[in-house]
Structures are given as structure tokens and as C-alpha cells.
Design a protein around this motif. Structure first.
Motif, PDB file in Angstrom:
ATOM      1  N   SER A 299       0.813  -1.211   0.000  1.00 34.55           N
ATOM      2  CA  SER A 299       0.000   0.000   0.000  1.00 34.55           C
ATOM      3  C   SER A 299       0.850   1.266   0.000  1.00 34.55           C
ATOM      4  O   SER A 299       0.410   2.322  -0.473  1.00 34.55           O
ATOM      5  CB  SER A 299      -0.937   0.006   1.216  1.00 34.55           C
ATOM      6  OG  SER A 299      -0.187  -0.082   2.421  1.00 34.55           O
ATOM      7  N   GLN A 302       1.399   3.263  -3.233  1.00 37.63           N
ATOM      8  CA  GLN A 302       0.332   4.128  -3.740  1.00 37.63           C
ATOM      9  C   GLN A 302       0.325   4.119  -5.269  1.00 37.63           C
ATOM     10  O   GLN A 302       0.277   5.169  -5.930  1.00 37.63           O
ATOM     11  CB  GLN A 302       0.493   5.555  -3.217  1.00 37.63           C
ATOM     12  CG  GLN A 302       0.360   5.681  -1.704  1.00 37.63           C
ATOM     13  CD  GLN A 302       0.430   7.120  -1.231  1.00 37.63           C
ATOM     14  OE1 GLN A 302       0.952   7.986  -1.910  1.00 37.63           O
ATOM     15  NE2 GLN A 302      -0.106   7.372  -0.045  1.00 37.63           N
ATOM     16  N   GLN A 305      -2.982   5.454  -6.935  1.00 37.77           N
ATOM     17  CA  GLN A 305      -3.190   6.873  -6.700  1.00 37.77           C
ATOM     18  C   GLN A 305      -2.205   7.729  -7.495  1.00 37.77           C
ATOM     19  O   GLN A 305      -2.569   8.795  -8.016  1.00 37.77           O
ATOM     20  CB  GLN A 305      -3.053   7.193  -5.208  1.00 37.77           C
ATOM     21  CG  GLN A 305      -4.108   6.542  -4.321  1.00 37.77           C
ATOM     22  CD  GLN A 305      -3.683   5.148  -3.861  1.00 37.77           C
ATOM     23  OE1 GLN A 305      -2.891   4.504  -4.545  1.00 37.77           O
ATOM     24  NE2 GLN A 305      -4.217   4.712  -2.732  1.00 37.77           N
ATOM     25  N   GLN A 306      -0.946   7.296  -7.579  1.00 38.91           N
ATOM     26  CA  GLN A 306       0.075   8.121  -8.212  1.00 38.91           C
ATOM     27  C   GLN A 306       0.216   7.881  -9.712  1.00 38.91           C
ATOM     28  O   GLN A 306       0.672   8.771 -10.439  1.00 38.91           O
ATOM     29  CB  GLN A 306       1.434   7.879  -7.542  1.00 38.91           C
ATOM     30  CG  GLN A 306       1.481   8.272  -6.082  1.00 38.91           C
ATOM     31  CD  GLN A 306       2.916   8.357  -5.578  1.00 38.91           C
ATOM     32  OE1 GLN A 306       3.787   8.899  -6.249  1.00 38.91           O
ATOM     33  NE2 GLN A 306       3.149   7.825  -4.386  1.00 38.91           N
TER      34      GLN A 306
END
Length: 360
Positions: A299, A302, A305-306
């Protein structure tokens, strides 16, 4: 056992007979080698003739002149008052020099008419191109499997050097080294010491095994993918240094079964893996030793998300962890398999490399 010997014996006889006929036709040497040999012998005869005439009383220039006109059978005449030793030496020089000259001229004519001189020049130019390569892939064997591999790698922008022993092979504009892949010199000519990967696609498991051993000794960091034609050859090829071993018959059967059972899923992954014009691609990245991600949960990357990429699986120690969860800790040499567009994969690669240790 007798049945096996009877089945294999004609093939061995045929191969040896073909090689014998090739040696008989070419005299055991390639045309360029025969030309070099002829020129070397002719040069030696000219030097010996000049030396002999000097010992018989001529000065150096006259001796060289007399040798050339004698060997070339022009023969403008002999100096006055020559003795028996001079005449005997001239007779021997005519016999040796004329024969060597005719042999060399014959080789030149053969090369010109058969196009072998142009072929030699093309190979020399190709070898210079290979010498300038680095980080390329070497493919041993250019049969049906080798051609398919070269085409797929070329579609993905990978420089490929092909090794094959067939002199009549058509390489389709591929960089080609004509020779036996089991020979270390041939592997060096293909730049294996500077290569990033090697694919062994030879028909013989024994040849693939031998080349794997040689390539591993020449380039310890080389990534080797080997073809296995039998199940028993798989562990042996691994022991010889192959990183991956593929049985085309088994893979082909599994793919056909997968397409028959799940045509949609199998077709999707086939398009993603094979075609270069798709919107999404797969990327594999191995976590090196010293990365800041080692020991941390997934996690913390990321990734979604990135970058927008999706994590499909993690390969560790020969086993696959599919659809890994965020709490899964990462380890050295974990290979992360992610899916995304070209732009997303570029961001993911930059993210992975940001956690790698600096290069010394």
C-alpha cells in the motif's frame, strides 16, 4: 534401444553426409579463406623467387622483375650467360607460381560470379553494426520459433541478433551471425557479452543445454530463456543457467485449451501481450536489493493513486501471488506485474526507480 538407434541412425548419416559434401565442394574452406590462402602463397612465392634470383646474381629490383614476369608467364627473356641452376630455378618457379596464380584468379572469378564477394562485404558491414550494439537480445536458431520470437521482439523495439548455421538462411533484414551457436567465438561475434537477454530456440535440447552453459560463463548477468523439446530437459536447462525454460508444445496446448474454454479472457491477454497498438500494456519490474520499498507493505507504493496502474500479481521464488492486497510486504527480487497505458506505465516505472538505490 535398438529401435531408437535405427530411427536416429539415418538422420546422423544424412547430416554427416551433407557436411561431407559441403566440405568436398568448398575444399574445406570458405571462398574468402581460400582467396586469402592463395594470396598468401602467391606472396610467399614472389618473395622466394626474388630471394632466389638475388642469390643467383641479380640485384633486388631485377630479381623482383624477373620473378613477376616469370610467374605471370609474360617472359620477356632471360639475362645473358645464365647457367643450369638459373634455368632449373626458373622452371620450378614457373610451375609453382603459375599454378598458384591460376588458383587465386579462379577463386576471385568464383566469388564474383556467385555473388559471394558481395555477401562477404555485407556480412562484414553487418558485423560492424553488431559490434556497436549493447543491451540487445541474441536469438539462437532462426526456424519457425526463432522467426516468431524475432518478429515479436522487433515489434517492441528490441534490437535482435540472430545466430544460425544455415548458409542459405534469409534473415529478413535481421542482424545475422552465420555460425554454430555452440562455438564461443560465434557467441562473441553476436555480442553476447554485451547483450541483455538470450533466447535459445535450437531444435536440439543438447545444443540448447551446451549454449546455455557457454553463454552463462561468458556473461554471468545474461537473462536466458531456453526452449525445451522434452519435459526431461527442463531441469537440466535450469541447472545449465537458463532463467526460464519454455516447452513450446506444452505452452501451445495450454493456450489452445484456454482459448477453447475461456475465449474472451485468453483473447484479451493475447492482444495485450502481442500487439503494440493497444491502449494498455503489461509491465514487469523487479525490486532490487537496497530499495526503500523492501519490507514495506504494498500500500505504501500508492501505485493506483500516483500512476493509475493496476497491480495484477507479484512473482516471488517461482510462485505467483495474484491480486495482492495492500498489506502484503515487498521483498528483494519481487517482480511486480502491473497493467496500464503507456503514460501510466512510464509513471509507474519512475515510481519504482525512485525507490531503487543510487547507481555507483
Amino acid at each position: 534401444m535398438k529401435g531408437v538407434l535405427r530411427r536416429r541412425w539415418p538422420r546422423r548419416i544424412s547430416r554427416r553426409g551433407s557436411e561431407s559434401r559441403r566440405r568436398l565442394v568448398s575444399g574445406g574452406l570458405e571462398p574468402v579463406e581460400r582467396l586469402v590462402t592463395g594470396l598468401a602463397v602467391l606472396t610467399a612465392i614472389l618473395a622466394a623467387g626474388t630471394t632466389g634470383y638475388v642469390l643467383l646474381g641479380l640485384d633486388v629490383l631485377d630479381a623482383l622483375y624477373q620473378t613477376v614476369i616469370t610467374v605471370s608467364t609474360v617472359g620477356y627473356g632471360d639475362p645473358e650467360n645464365v647457367g643450369g641452376r638459373y634455368q632449373l630455378f626458373t622452371i620450378v618457379l614457373i610451375l609453382l607460381g603459375t599454378g598458384t596464380s591460376l588458383y587465386t584468379i579462379g577463386v576471385v572469378i568464383e566469388m564474383l560470379f556467385e555473388g559471394r564477394l558481395d555477401d562477404h562485404v555485407r556480412r562484414r558491414r553487418m558485423q560492424r553494426s553488431i559490434d556497436n550494439l549493447s543491451g540487445h537480445s541474441v536469438i539462437c536458431g532462426y526456424g519457425q520459433v526463432g522467426r516468431a520470437i524475432a518478429t515479436a521482439m522487433g515489434d517492441h523495439g528490441t534490437e535482435v541478433v540472430v545466430i544460425d548455421r544455415d548458409p542459405d538462411i534469409h534473415s529478413d533484414d535481421q542482424l545475422l551471425v552465420l555460425g554454430d551457436a555452440t562455438n564461443d567465438r560465434t557467441l562473441r561475434d553476436a555480442g553476447v557479452e554485451r547483450a541483455k537477454s538470450m533466447v535459445l530456440a535450437l531444435d536440439s535440447d543438447v545444443d540448447n543445454l551446451y549454449v546455455a552453459l557457454s553463454a552463462r560463463s561468458l556473461c554471468p548477468g545474461l537473462f536466458i530463456v531456453a526452449r525445451a523439446n522434452s519435459a526431461g530437459a527442463v531441469p537440466k536447462l535450469h541447472q545449465a543457467g537458463a532463467n526460464r525454460v519454455i516447452n513450446p508444445h506444452q505452452i501451445g496446448g495450454s493456450r489452445m485449451a484456454a482459448i477453447a474454454l475461456r475465449p474472451g479472457v485468453a483473447g484479451y491477454f493475447e492482444e495485450v501481450l502481442r500487439r503494440t497498438d493497444q491502449d494498455v500494456r503489461l509491465l514487469g519490474h523487479r525490486i532490487p536489493e537496497g530499495s526503500r520499498f523492501v519490507g514495506r507493505p504494498l500500500s505504501e507504493l500508492q501505485l493506483a493513486q500516483q500512476t493509475g496502474c493496476g497491480m495484477l500479481a507479484i512473482h516471488r521464488g517461482g510462485r505467483w501471488l495474484n491480486n495482492p492486497q495492500g498489506g502484503h510486504p515487498l521483498a528483494v527480487n519481487d517482480e511486480l506485474i502491473v497493467l496500464g497505458t503507456d503514460e501510466q506505465l512510464s509513471l509507474a516505472l519512475a515510481l519504482f526507480e525512485s525507490g531503487s538505490p543510487p547507481v555507483a
